[in-house]
Scaffold this active site. Structure first.
Site, mmCIF file in Angstrom:
data_model
loop_
_atom_site.group_PDB
_atom_site.id
_atom_site.type_symbol
_atom_site.label_atom_id
_atom_site.label_comp_id
_atom_site.label_asym_id
_atom_site.label_seq_id
_atom_site.Cartn_x
_atom_site.Cartn_y
_atom_site.Cartn_z
ATOM 1 N N GLU A 1 5.865 -79.143 33.239
ATOM 2 C CA GLU A 1 4.486 -79.140 33.750
ATOM 3 C C GLU A 1 3.816 -80.501 33.530
ATOM 4 O O GLU A 1 3.262 -81.109 34.445
ATOM 5 C CB GLU A 1 3.689 -78.050 33.031
ATOM 6 C CG GLU A 1 2.223 -78.003 33.410
ATOM 7 C CD GLU A 1 1.435 -77.024 32.561
ATOM 8 O OE1 GLU A 1 0.305 -76.684 32.950
ATOM 9 O OE2 GLU A 1 1.937 -76.603 31.494
ATOM 10 N N HIS A 2 3.819 -80.982 32.289
ATOM 11 C CA HIS A 2 3.241 -82.274 31.945
ATOM 12 C C HIS A 2 4.354 -83.217 31.506
ATOM 13 O O HIS A 2 5.195 -82.830 30.696
ATOM 14 C CB HIS A 2 2.249 -82.155 30.785
ATOM 15 C CG HIS A 2 1.177 -81.134 30.980
ATOM 16 N ND1 HIS A 2 1.173 -79.919 30.322
ATOM 17 C CD2 HIS A 2 0.060 -81.162 31.744
ATOM 18 C CE1 HIS A 2 0.101 -79.236 30.677
ATOM 19 N NE2 HIS A 2 -0.586 -79.952 31.544
ATOM 20 N N GLN B 1 -0.288 -80.383 22.878
ATOM 21 C CA GLN B 1 -0.074 -79.332 23.877
ATOM 22 C C GLN B 1 0.545 -78.080 23.259
ATOM 23 O O GLN B 1 0.324 -76.965 23.735
ATOM 24 C CB GLN B 1 0.812 -79.857 25.008
ATOM 25 C CG GLN B 1 0.150 -80.959 25.816
ATOM 26 C CD GLN B 1 -1.152 -80.512 26.441
ATOM 27 O OE1 GLN B 1 -1.199 -79.563 27.206
ATOM 28 N NE2 GLN B 1 -2.238 -81.211 26.107
ATOM 29 N N HIS C 1 -1.530 -74.889 22.462
ATOM 30 C CA HIS C 1 -1.935 -73.906 23.465
ATOM 31 C C HIS C 1 -1.493 -72.496 23.094
ATOM 32 O O HIS C 1 -2.203 -71.532 23.338
ATOM 33 C CB HIS C 1 -1.362 -74.279 24.835
ATOM 34 C CG HIS C 1 -2.281 -75.103 25.668
ATOM 35 N ND1 HIS C 1 -3.334 -74.582 26.368
ATOM 36 C CD2 HIS C 1 -2.296 -76.434 25.912
ATOM 37 C CE1 HIS C 1 -3.970 -75.544 27.014
ATOM 38 N NE2 HIS C 1 -3.360 -76.680 26.751
ATOM 39 N N HIS D 1 9.728 -61.716 76.328
ATOM 40 C CA HIS D 1 9.318 -63.095 76.096
ATOM 41 C C HIS D 1 9.573 -63.929 77.350
ATOM 42 O O HIS D 1 8.735 -64.742 77.770
ATOM 43 C CB HIS D 1 10.117 -63.712 74.941
ATOM 44 C CG HIS D 1 9.675 -63.296 73.582
ATOM 45 N ND1 HIS D 1 9.758 -61.999 73.133
ATOM 46 C CD2 HIS D 1 9.156 -64.027 72.552
ATOM 47 C CE1 HIS D 1 9.316 -61.944 71.879
ATOM 48 N NE2 HIS D 1 8.938 -63.158 71.510
ATOM 49 N N ASP E 1 -6.218 -82.765 31.214
ATOM 50 C CA ASP E 1 -6.716 -81.409 30.979
ATOM 51 C C ASP E 1 -8.233 -81.333 31.035
ATOM 52 O O ASP E 1 -8.788 -80.317 31.473
ATOM 53 C CB ASP E 1 -6.257 -80.919 29.599
ATOM 54 C CG ASP E 1 -4.829 -80.398 29.605
ATOM 55 O OD1 ASP E 1 -4.268 -80.208 30.694
ATOM 56 O OD2 ASP E 1 -4.282 -80.181 28.512
#
Length: 436
Positions: A318-319, A250, A253, A412, A352
């Site tokens: 995230e992961h 990862q 990336h 109202h 992914d």
């Protein structure tokens, strides 16, 4: 007790760069809003070094891209898309329209309605990330969105064949060769040649993420996304090579992607750090992965699974790859994560690319309050009500009238009062008044 053998840089160091990104994006979006296609075309030439008469790909261009892929390529794309479609279909089936009679004569309900148009951004300037087309286009289509458009930047000066194939096979209604801020700006704001959408989804670089943030409110977005994050939770039931592979897998990336190991074994922690250095000598993407590891890699040793849960929930990654003797312990106890990958037989790359769960996930601690992209993101849960009897209208009206009086909302209150007078007959109390 936690012992950090390695830490990443202080995130405060990024604040100056973040402000520069905000200023650049704000100026670009203002230019697109003012000049439309002309601004988009200039930005495309400036950033992508490509000029096109029409941003939208023609049928002939799409077919030409498809023809560049082998039968195996197309079959692999079809497999991945079927997994995404299958899981998304089950998710959609779990979302039910409801209608219930909550009181005699009072009917309440909601309908799950898709947005009318969605714009899907598919990153592709550095790597042709065709998987992002599956995750966004298919999910939108399963949700029932009638118009789904896609934008992906040119790859080496041309539309990336694999991305175009993925967009087309996923069911995109319009495919544009556009990247960066100009792509999301054009989809959200609209130009002379691109009709605006109601929602933007898909990952991207810091400029794309900032553009989505600034456009939120004018359109909906899936989530605020930052650099890819991965957290590996492991004990001594696995080895350093497996942990190092999952971390660097990862980290490639981008140079700003955090990769963190959380473990109860100091021996495993040190073995993983050695394996990372070994793999960085042979990994083809080591130039990027090394920057990410050196700047944002971290290793922490703790005393227990309970302590690992506490730290993991604070990180809100995230992961989260869990490789322990009891991975279900973390499924039961963890609260803050984008997606869990339980056991050594699976990994983040499966999610992914091929297994079917969505890879557009929350970063920068957003997992504290949201999950990732799924069919529900494209749906609006809209309520309705009906009152079937005079008695029910008068009864609800009497409560409403008195509550409006407490708030001082006379207009109202009169909406309620007129129903009490018309449908309630005599001896109904409202706003402190009894008709007799």
């Amino acid at each position: 007790m936690e012992n950090w053998l390695k830490r990443g840089v202080d995130q405060k160091q990024n604040e100056v760069a973040d402000q520069q990104v905000r200023d650049i994006v704000e100026a670009i979006l203002a230019d697109i809003a003012a000049r439309g296609d002309a601004a988009v075309r200039e930005l495309m030439v400036k950033f992508d070094k490509v000029e096109r008469d029409d941003f939208r790909l023609s049928e002939q261009e799409i077919e030409a891209c498809l023809s560049q892929l082998t039968k195996r390529d197309l079959a692999d794309i079809a497999f991945a898309q079927e997994q995404v479609r299958n899981f998304a279909t089950h998710q959609r089936a779990a979302l039910k329209d409801i209608e219930v009679e909550t009181l005699p004569g009072v009917v309440l309900g909601h309908k799950n309605l898709p947005v009318s148009a969605a714009g899907c951004y598919v990153p592709g300037g550095k790597y042709p990330l065709l998987a992002s087309a599956h995750m966004s286009v298919i999910t939108a289509k399963v949700a029932g969105v009638p118009r789904v458009i896609t934008c992906a930047p040119p790859f080496k000066g041309k539309p990336a064949p694999a991305i175009v194939a993925a967009q087309h096979l996923a069911g995109a209604d319009e495919i544009y060769c556009l990247g960066g801020v100009q792509a999301v700006g054009a989809m959200a704001l609209g130009t002379q040649s691109i009709a605006p959408v109601d929602m933007l989804v898909g990952p991207g670089n810091a400029f794309v993420a900032e553009a989505k943030r600034q456009l939120f409110g004018r359109v909906g977005i899936d989530l605020f996304a930052g650099p890819t994050e991965t957290l590996v939770i492991a004990d001594d039931s696995v080895d350093g090579e497996l942990c190092a592979t999952d971390l660097l897998g990862q980290a490639e990336h981008g140079p700003d992607s955090p990769a963190i190991l959380l473990t109860t074994s100091e021996a495993l922690a040190r073995d993983t750090m050695r394996e990372i250095e070994r793999l960085l000598e042979i990994l083809p993407t080591a130039a990027i992965a090394r920057q990410a590891w050196e700047r944002h890699g971290a290793v922490c040793v703790t005393d227990s699974n309970e302590e690992m849960v506490r730290i993991a929930d604070f990180i809100a990654s995230e992961h989260v790859q869990v490789m322990t003797r009891d991975p279900d312990y973390f499924l039961t106890h963890m609260q803050n994560y984008g997606a869990l990958f339980l056991g050594p037989r699976t990994n983040v790359a499966f999610g992914d690319k091929a297994i079917g769960t969505n890879h557009t996930l929350p970063t920068k601690k957003a997992a504290r309050y949201t999950g990732g992209l799924w069919v529900g993101k494209f749906l609006k849960t809209c309520t309705y009500q009906r009152v079937l009897t005079d008695e029910a209208s008068a009864m609800i009206g009497s409560y409403c009238s008195r509550l409006c009086a407490l708030e001082g909302f006379a207009g109202h209150g009169e909406q309620a009062n007129i129903r009490v007078r018309r449908y309630g007959g005599r001896n109904v109390a409202y706003a402190g008044i009894v008709e007799s």
